[in-house]
Motif scaffolding. Structure first.
Motif, short mmCIF file in Angstrom:
data_model
loop_
_atom_site.label_atom_id
_atom_site.label_comp_id
_atom_site.label_asym_id
_atom_site.label_seq_id
_atom_site.Cartn_x
_atom_site.Cartn_y
_atom_site.Cartn_z
N ILE A 123 -3.58 -1.91 7.13
CA ILE A 123 -4.19 -0.65 6.69
C ILE A 123 -3.91 0.46 7.70
O ILE A 123 -3.67 1.62 7.32
N GLN B 78 2.53 1.75 -3.42
CA GLN B 78 1.60 2.23 -4.44
C GLN B 78 1.33 3.72 -4.28
O GLN B 78 1.22 4.45 -5.27
N GLN B 79 1.24 4.20 -3.06
CA GLN B 79 0.97 5.61 -2.84
C GLN B 79 2.17 6.49 -3.19
O GLN B 79 2.00 7.64 -3.58
N PHE C 246 0.02 7.19 4.64
CA PHE C 246 0.35 7.28 3.22
C PHE C 246 -0.91 7.25 2.35
O PHE C 246 -0.89 7.78 1.24
N LEU C 247 -1.98 6.66 2.85
CA LEU C 247 -3.25 6.75 2.13
C LEU C 247 -3.75 8.19 2.13
O LEU C 247 -4.24 8.69 1.11
N VAL C 248 -3.61 8.86 3.28
CA VAL C 248 -4.01 10.27 3.36
C VAL C 248 -3.10 11.12 2.48
O VAL C 248 -3.58 12.01 1.74
N VAL D 277 0.84 -1.21 0.00
CA VAL D 277 0.00 0.00 0.00
C VAL D 277 0.87 1.25 0.00
O VAL D 277 0.62 2.21 -0.75
N VAL D 278 1.90 1.26 0.84
CA VAL D 278 2.80 2.41 0.89
C VAL D 278 3.50 2.63 -0.45
O VAL D 278 3.59 3.76 -0.94
N SER E 104 -0.36 1.74 7.22
CA SER E 104 -0.19 2.51 5.98
C SER E 104 -1.15 3.69 5.87
O SER E 104 -1.17 4.35 4.83
N ALA E 105 -1.96 3.95 6.91
CA ALA E 105 -2.95 5.02 6.85
C ALA E 105 -2.35 6.40 6.54
O ALA E 105 -2.93 7.16 5.75
N GLY F 114 -1.39 10.18 -0.19
CA GLY F 114 -1.66 9.91 -1.59
C GLY F 114 -2.92 10.60 -2.06
O GLY F 114 -2.97 11.13 -3.19
N LEU F 115 -3.97 10.61 -1.22
CA LEU F 115 -5.22 11.27 -1.59
C LEU F 115 -5.02 12.77 -1.77
O LEU F 115 -5.43 13.36 -2.78
#
Length: 256
Positions: free
Chosen positions: A185, A105-106, A191-193, A102-103, A188-189, A195-196
Motif C-alpha cells: 500500500i 486498477q487506478q 497512485f491511490l492519491v 493497486v496501481v 502504491s500510495a 486515482g482519487l
C-alpha cells in the motif's frame, strides 16, 4: 590400511536432515524456486548449500539411528522450518503483485493480464513488471546473500531437534504478511492519491458537461498521466521495496 566407515550412516542421516531444511526453502524461494527454473538447477543449488552448511551445523544434530522414530520426527521438523522460511521469502515478493494490482486498477489497466513467470499463473502486467524488476535489483545489489545468511542463522533461531513454537511461528508469519501488505500500500500510495483526485475531477467534469463522454476521455488520459507518474516514482518505489526486503531478512539473520 583399514578405513573406519562406522560414521557414514550418521553423516548420511545428518546430510539428509540438512538437505530437508535447505531443499524445502529453495523450493519456495523467489527467483530460484520458480517453475521455469530447471529442476536440476534447483537440485544442484540445494545440494551445494547443504554441503556448505552441513560442516557448520553438523554438531547441532543429535541423531539416534537405533530407531526410525526420532529421525522421522526431526525430518518433519526440518521440512516445517524450511517451509516457514521459504514462505516468508515468498511473501516478500508477493507484495509487489499486490502493489501492481493497486496501481493497475487506478490507471485503468486492471484488465491487462499476462502470465506471471514468478507465480506460474496470470497476473497484472504492471505487477509482473515490478516483480521481475525487483528480482533483478535483488541480485544486482547482492541482497540475495541475506537469504543465505538467514538460512545459516535459522539454526540459532530454530535449533535441530526442537519443536518450533507454533505461537512464535504464527506470529512471525502474521507479522510478515502484515508488513508485506503494508509496503504494498505504501508503494502504491501515489497512485491511490492520483486515482482519487482524477476520478473526483472527472465526476465534477461530468456534472458540468453532461453531454461529454467522460469515460472515453478519462481512460486514455488516466493511463497517460499514470504512466508518467509511474516512470517518475519507479526508482523510489523499488528503493522502498529493497529496504523492506533487507529489513525482513535482517530479522531472520540478526547477526548480518
Amino acid at each position: 590400511m583399514r578405513l573406519d566407515i562406522s560414521l557414514l550412516p550418521l553423516l548420511a542421516a545428518t546430510f539428509m536432515l540438512v538437505f530437508a531444511r535447505v531443499g524445502t526453502m529453495v523450493m519456495l524461494l523467489p527467483g530460484f524456486g520458480e517453475m521455469n527454473v530447471p529442476v536440476r538447477v534447483r537440485l544442484m543449488l540445494a545440494l551445494s548449500l547443504t554441503l556448505i552448511l552441513m560442516p557448520l551445523h553438523r554438531a547441532a544434530y543429535v541423531v539416534d539411528l537405533k530407531t526410525f522414530g526420532p529421525v522421522l520426527q526431526m525430518l518433519g521438523q526440518e521440512i516445517l522450518i524450511g517451509l516457514l522460511l521459504g514462505a516468508i521469502a515468498r511473501l516478500t515478493i508477493s507484495a509487489l503483485q499486490v502493489a501492481g494490482s493497486v496501481v493497475a486498477q487506478q490507471l485503468g489497466l486492471g484488465f491487462v493480464m499476462a502470465v506471471d513467470p514468478m507465480q506460474g499463473q496470470q497476473g497484472v502486467l504492471l505487477g509482473n513488471f515490478m516483480t521481475l524488476l525487483a528480482m533483478t535489483l535483488l541480485f544486482a545489489t547482492d541482497l540475495h546473500h541475506l537469504v543465505i545468511a538467514a538460512l545459516h542463522d535459522s539454526y540459532m533461531i530454530f535449533k535441530p531437534g526442537e519443536v518450533p513454537l507454533t505461537g512464535d511461528a504464527a506470529a512471525l508469519a502474521t507479522r510478515t504478511f502484515a508488513s508485506a501488505f503494508k509496503i504494498a500500500i505504501q508503494i502504491s500510495a501515489p497512485f491511490l492519491v492520483f486515482g482519487l483526485i482524477f476520478n473526483l475531477g472527472l465526476g465534477v467534469l461530468g456534472r458540468l458537461m453532461p453531454q461529454m463522454q467522460v469515460y472515453f476521455v478519462g481512460v486514455p488520459l488516466s493511463i497517460f498521466i499514470g504512466l508518467l507518474i509511474f516512470l517518475a516514482v519507479l526508482s523510489t518505489m523499488m528503493g522502498a521495496y529493497l529496504g523492506y526486503f533487507a529489513d525482513v531478512m535482517h530479522q531472520l539473520a540478526p547477526g548480518k
